[in-house]
Every structure is written in structure tokens, then in C-alpha cells.
Write a protein that holds these residues in place. Structure first.
Motif, short mmCIF file in Angstrom:
data_model
loop_
_atom_site.label_atom_id
_atom_site.label_comp_id
_atom_site.label_asym_id
_atom_site.label_seq_id
_atom_site.Cartn_x
_atom_site.Cartn_y
_atom_site.Cartn_z
N TYR A 110 3.98 2.22 -8.56
CA TYR A 110 2.56 2.42 -8.23
C TYR A 110 1.67 2.46 -9.47
N PRO A 111 2.02 3.23 -10.52
CA PRO A 111 1.16 3.20 -11.71
C PRO A 111 1.13 1.81 -12.37
N GLY A 152 -2.17 5.16 -3.06
CA GLY A 152 -3.41 4.44 -3.40
C GLY A 152 -4.43 5.36 -4.04
N SER A 153 -4.59 6.58 -3.49
CA SER A 153 -5.60 7.47 -4.08
C SER A 153 -5.04 8.18 -5.31
N ASN A 161 -5.36 5.42 -7.82
CA ASN A 161 -6.62 4.66 -7.75
C ASN A 161 -6.36 3.15 -7.64
N ILE A 162 -5.54 2.78 -6.66
CA ILE A 162 -5.30 1.36 -6.38
C ILE A 162 -6.34 0.93 -5.35
N ARG A 163 -7.06 -0.17 -5.66
CA ARG A 163 -8.17 -0.62 -4.81
C ARG A 163 -7.85 -1.97 -4.18
N THR A 164 -8.29 -2.15 -2.94
CA THR A 164 -8.16 -3.47 -2.30
C THR A 164 -9.22 -4.41 -2.89
N THR A 168 -9.74 2.16 -0.97
CA THR A 168 -8.46 2.70 -1.46
C THR A 168 -7.32 1.98 -0.74
N ALA A 169 -6.35 1.49 -1.50
CA ALA A 169 -5.23 0.74 -0.91
C ALA A 169 -4.31 1.67 -0.13
N HIS A 170 -3.68 1.11 0.89
CA HIS A 170 -2.60 1.79 1.60
C HIS A 170 -1.27 1.19 1.14
N THR A 171 -0.18 1.96 1.31
CA THR A 171 1.14 1.45 0.92
C THR A 171 2.18 1.79 1.98
#
Ligand code: ATP
Ligand code: ZN
Length: 303
Positions: free
Chosen positions: A126-127, A253-254, A257-260, A265-268
């Protein structure tokens, strides 16, 4: 089967498929055991080939600071493993050697390093994904495989402290991620059916720690965020989770801070395959002699 071997673990050890180390849940593996693991690994790759997932392999240790930020210690402090090393001078070294010779505790002469043991194959991802910036329109999909550590010593050969987890991880919009998990719930069942193993799929929860953990576990179940494909291995009453299908919503995602592409905020979600668990389930159901396994199963595993 060996008459003198009362448990499945005894049978696997006696046949040399697993090799004892003196620690529950920490085993060597024979060449034949590894052939079964490799066959299953290839079967997963064939099943998931159309996804064109990006292959990434991390070592079984991860950056401690990133691990701290991941929230793992909040949910599963009881399972975590950290790496320590000697950082002293000659005097400290002499003390350490004296303590060792006397059979006394010596580990206060060690300090925590910057590395912790990876608890699940997807934690280092994720990072890494976050650093790439906003996701493409189609989101991302990754193919991972890592040795993982969990401090859960057990006499059940399916619950090891160091084991391999193959994963596909989807990062994207809620629709993309939910569709991925639905698809793998079906593919996972077809894959295990091909291996001639009995199974059922059920809603599940992670082993969240403590009183607050009980609330998290029941909300995870209520929301249907985790499903497991269970195979009876050690007993019929308590079948073993061999595959898991996890929807994390926007948790990672939060956190990272992963963004679409649209800036949300992205989901996984991830599907996890317990490599040793599936191998042991195969030995349990088809016998310890791979030559006698059904032809279809041997074919599926290219054995
Ligand atoms: P369990 O409920 O049995 O503790 P889990 O739900 O915590 O397992 P996950 O965190 O979803 O497991 O891990 C993904 C997969 O890794 C599981 O489906 C399982 O096949 C495998 N796995 C998990 N823990 C172990 C272990 N201690 N030994 C071997 N395989 C494991
Ligand atoms: Zn995962």
C-alpha cells in the motif's frame, strides 16, 4: 498412513514432508512438499492470468515506520514480530557472552531494528502504491507472494508462524474493488474444486485484539467484509481457512492517502491463498503419496 502417528502433524513429520525445528509452527519443507506448493502457485497464476496483474515481490521483512503507520499494532499486537539486533560495544558484548554462558536472558543487549516481519503479503504494497500518485482510470491490480510471520504457535500443521501467502490485490473505486472480490469468490471455489478438496465458503472475521477488537470483529462480519474458503483438514468441526477474500473499504486508501483518478479515496480488496494450508489439505485428502493422487489433481498441479 503411519499407525504410530496419531495426528496429521505427526504424519507429515514422519513422512519427511515437514521437518521439525523444535518450535511449534516453524518447519522445514521437503522437495516434494515444495513441488506441490509450486504447482499450486502456477495454478493460481493460470487462473488469474487474464487480470494482467503487476508482479511484485517483497522480502519477508518490512519498513518498521510504515508498519507502525499501517495500524497493525492497533488491531493485532499479539501476532506481530519485530527484528532486534546487537548494537553495543565490547563491554556489552562481554556481558552478552557471560549471560549466554550462564543461560541467563541476554536480549536486553539487543535493540529494535528498522525492520519488522511482514504479517500479510499486502502490507508492504500500500505505501508503495501510494507513492505513485493518483490511480489510473482502471485502478491497479497486483500479484504478491511473501513469507509472513504471525506469532500463533500451534500443534495444528495448518497454523504456522512462518508461512507463504500469495495474493492478488485490487486498488480502485468501490465498484472495481467489489467486482474483483465477487469474481474471486467464484474463481477461488472453482480452483479448489479442481483440486478435489471438499470446501464451503463462509463469512469470517480477523482475530482483532482485546475488547475493542470484539466490536471490530462483529462489525466486520455484519458488513460481510471478509469471506473464507474453508476446507476440513484438522477436523470436520473446525475447517481451515485456505483462501480469504477481504474487502478493506477505504481503510488502506485513507491510511496511505491513495486516490482514484477522480480524486476520491481509493478502496482496496485482496484475495489471499494460504500456500502451506492448501498443500497440507491436499496431503490430508489425497494421501501422503503424491503418485496415488487422482490424475486430474496431479494434472492441475503439473505433478
Ligand atoms: P485464521 O482465521 O485461520 O487465523 P486469517 O483469516 O487470519 O486465518 P488471513 O489474515 O486472511 O488469515 O490470511 C490469508 C491467508 O493466509 C488465509 O486464508 C490462510 O490461508 C493463510 N494463513 C493465515 N494464517 C496462517 C497461519 N498461521 N499459517 C498458515 N497459513 C495461514
Ligand atoms: Zn491482503
Amino acid at each position: 498412513m503411519c499407525e504410530a502417528c496419531p495426528t496429521l502433524l505427526d504424519k507429515l513429520l514422519h513422512k519427511g514432508l515437514l521437518v521439525e525445528t523444535g518450535i511449534d509452527g516453524l518447519y522445514g519443507r521437503s522437495g516434494l512438499f515444495e513441488q506441490v506448493i509450486d504447482g499450486f502457485d502456477r495454478l493460481i497464476s493460470r487462473t488469474g492470468a487474464d487480470q494482467k496483474a503487476e508482479v511484485l515481490r517483497f522480502p519477508p521483512g518490512m519498513n518498521r515506520v510504515l508498519f507502525e503507520k499501517s495500524g497493525y499494532l492497533k488491531s493485532f499486537p499479539q501476532l506481530a514480530g519485530t527484528v532486534h539486533s546487537f548494537g553495543g560495544n565490547d563491554k556489552d558484548h562481554a556481558v552478552l557472552l557471560d549471560r549466554l554462558a550462564e543461560g541467563q536472558p541476554w536480549w536486553d543487549k539487543q535493540e529494535m531494528t528498522d525492520i519488522v516481519l511482514t504479517p500479510a503479503a499486502c502490507y508492504p504494497l500500500y505505501p508503495t502504491a501510494a507513492k505513485r500518485g493518483p490511480l489510473p482510470e482502471d485502478g491497479l491490480i497486483f500479484d504478491l507472494n511473501s513469507y509472513c510471520f504471525r506469532h500463533e504457535p500451534s500443534k495444528e500443521p495448518t497454523r504456522q508462524q512462518m508461512f507463504r501467502m500469495r495474493e492478488y490485490v485490487r486498488i480502485g473505486t468501490p465498484d472495481q474493488v467489489v467486482a474483483f472480490r465477487k469474481n474471486w469468490l467464484e474463481r477461488g471455489q472453482a480452483l479448489i474444486a479442481k483440486l478435489g478438496l471438499p470446501f464451503n465458503v463462509d463469512v469470517a472475521n480477523d482475530p482483532f485484539f482485546g475488547r475493542a477488537g470484539r466490536v471490530m470483529a462483529s462489525s466486520q462480519r455484519d458488513l460481510g467484509l471478509k469471506f473464507e474458503l474453508l476446507v476440513p483438514v484438522n477436523s470436520e468441526e473446525n475447517p481451515t481457512a485456505c483462501l480469504s477474500f477481504n474487502y478493506h473499504q477505504d481503510h488502506f486508501g485513507s491510511t496511505w492517502n491513495i486516490r482514484t483518478a477522480a480524486g476520491e479515496t481509493a478502496h482496496t480488496a485482496c484475495v489471499g491463498f494460504g500456500m502451506e494450508r492448501v498443500a497440507i489439505a491436499l496431503f490430508r485428502h489425497h494421501g501422503l503419496d503424491v503418485d496415488k493422487w487422482p490424475a486430474e489433481v496431479r494434472d492441475a498441479l503439473s505433478l
